[in-house]
Design a protein around this motif. Structure first.
Motif, short mmCIF file in Angstrom:
data_model
loop_
_atom_site.label_atom_id
_atom_site.label_comp_id
_atom_site.label_asym_id
_atom_site.label_seq_id
_atom_site.Cartn_x
_atom_site.Cartn_y
_atom_site.Cartn_z
N ASP A 61 -0.98 19.19 -0.03
CA ASP A 61 0.26 19.01 -0.77
C ASP A 61 1.39 18.45 0.09
O ASP A 61 2.55 18.40 -0.34
N ALA A 62 1.08 18.04 1.31
CA ALA A 62 2.01 17.39 2.25
C ALA A 62 3.07 18.34 2.81
O ALA A 62 3.50 18.19 3.95
N LEU A 84 -5.69 10.97 2.86
CA LEU A 84 -5.64 9.54 2.53
C LEU A 84 -5.88 9.30 1.04
O LEU A 84 -6.07 8.15 0.63
N SER A 85 -5.83 10.34 0.24
CA SER A 85 -6.26 10.22 -1.16
C SER A 85 -5.32 9.39 -2.03
O SER A 85 -5.73 8.87 -3.07
N ALA A 86 -4.04 9.26 -1.63
CA ALA A 86 -3.06 8.58 -2.48
C ALA A 86 -2.76 7.15 -2.03
O ALA A 86 -1.85 6.52 -2.58
N SER A 108 7.03 7.26 -3.05
CA SER A 108 5.83 7.38 -3.88
C SER A 108 4.88 8.41 -3.27
O SER A 108 5.05 8.86 -2.13
N GLY A 109 3.84 8.75 -4.03
CA GLY A 109 2.86 9.72 -3.54
C GLY A 109 2.17 9.24 -2.27
O GLY A 109 1.97 10.02 -1.33
N GLY A 110 1.81 7.96 -2.24
CA GLY A 110 1.17 7.42 -1.06
C GLY A 110 2.09 7.41 0.15
O GLY A 110 1.67 7.68 1.28
#
Length: 218
Positions: A63-64, A151-153, A125-127
């Motif tokens: 979740d960062a 690296l999912s986003a 953004s999410g990425g």
């Protein structure tokens, strides 16, 4: 570097993975593959808990865990907060020194986000947020990186470049990944988790199509 010896792993007294025996040696890059709910996050949490106190571990959680009201640069600076006392940390977050700012900018540049350094994370953004979390881990540095879908986003080309950045930045890493191609390019070793157990644990060169099909089969 990391070791689990027959541990039952889970939350609230309910095992997710049983009897886990796993050793991660210095210099290994381990990719964890499997469907959502297979136990990858549980395994990463246990590996983090097993790290010796003198090991410097960088973490990229799923979740960062960023502070949305702060800039990307200040979130990156938070990677080293446990290196200093409270007053030094407060001063750094309010008015970073030139050296601290340049170091954080360099790590943001490594993930392609230097132009966004002074933007609030909530506007990204999410990425981009994932890349800030990775820059924070790079800023922290250390012997080991643990990453839960770090690296999912981001798009596949960018993910490949960021995986190379992780490889160059940390001698040892364990990453939960969803992209098999990225895992092949990044890892020296791959572990497949299915329905709460290890389906395989092997050198990445031995990962074949039949094993991948079995791992993700309905």
């Amino acid at each position: 570097m990391l070791a689990l010896d027959g541990a039952d792993l889970g939350y609230g007294g309910t095992p997710v993975l049983r009897g886990v025996r796993l050793n991660v040696a210095p210099g290994e890059r381990v990719a964890l593959l499997g469907r959502s709910g297979s136990g990858k996050s549980t395994l990463l949490a246990a590996l983090l808990a097993s790290a010796a106190p003198d090991r410097r571990v960088a973490l990229v959680p799923q979740d960062a865990t960023l502070v949305p009201q702060l800039s990307a640069l200040r979130n990156v600076l938070m990677g080293r907060l446990d290196d200093h006392g409270a007053w030094r940390n407060l001063r750094t977050l309010i008015r970073p020194s030139r050296a601290d700012r340049q170091a954080a900018l360099a790590d943001l540049a490594r993930v392609g986000l230097a132009p966004e350094a002074d933007r609030r994370v909530e506007a990204l953004s999410g990425g981009q947020k994932q890349r800030v979390a990775l820059a924070r881990a790079l800023h922290r540095g250390g012997d080991l990186l643990l990453g839960d879908e770090p690296l999912s986003a981001v798009d596949p080309r960018q993910a490949e470049a960021l995986a190379a950045t992780i490889r160059d930045g940390f001698p040892t890493a364990v990453l939960a990944l969803h992209d098999v191609a990225i895992a092949r390019a990044f890892a020296t070793r791959v572990i497949g988790l299915r329905q709460g157990s290890f389906l395989f644990d092997l050198a990445v060169a031995d990962l074949d199509a039949a094993r991948i099909e079995a791992l993700y089969a309905r």
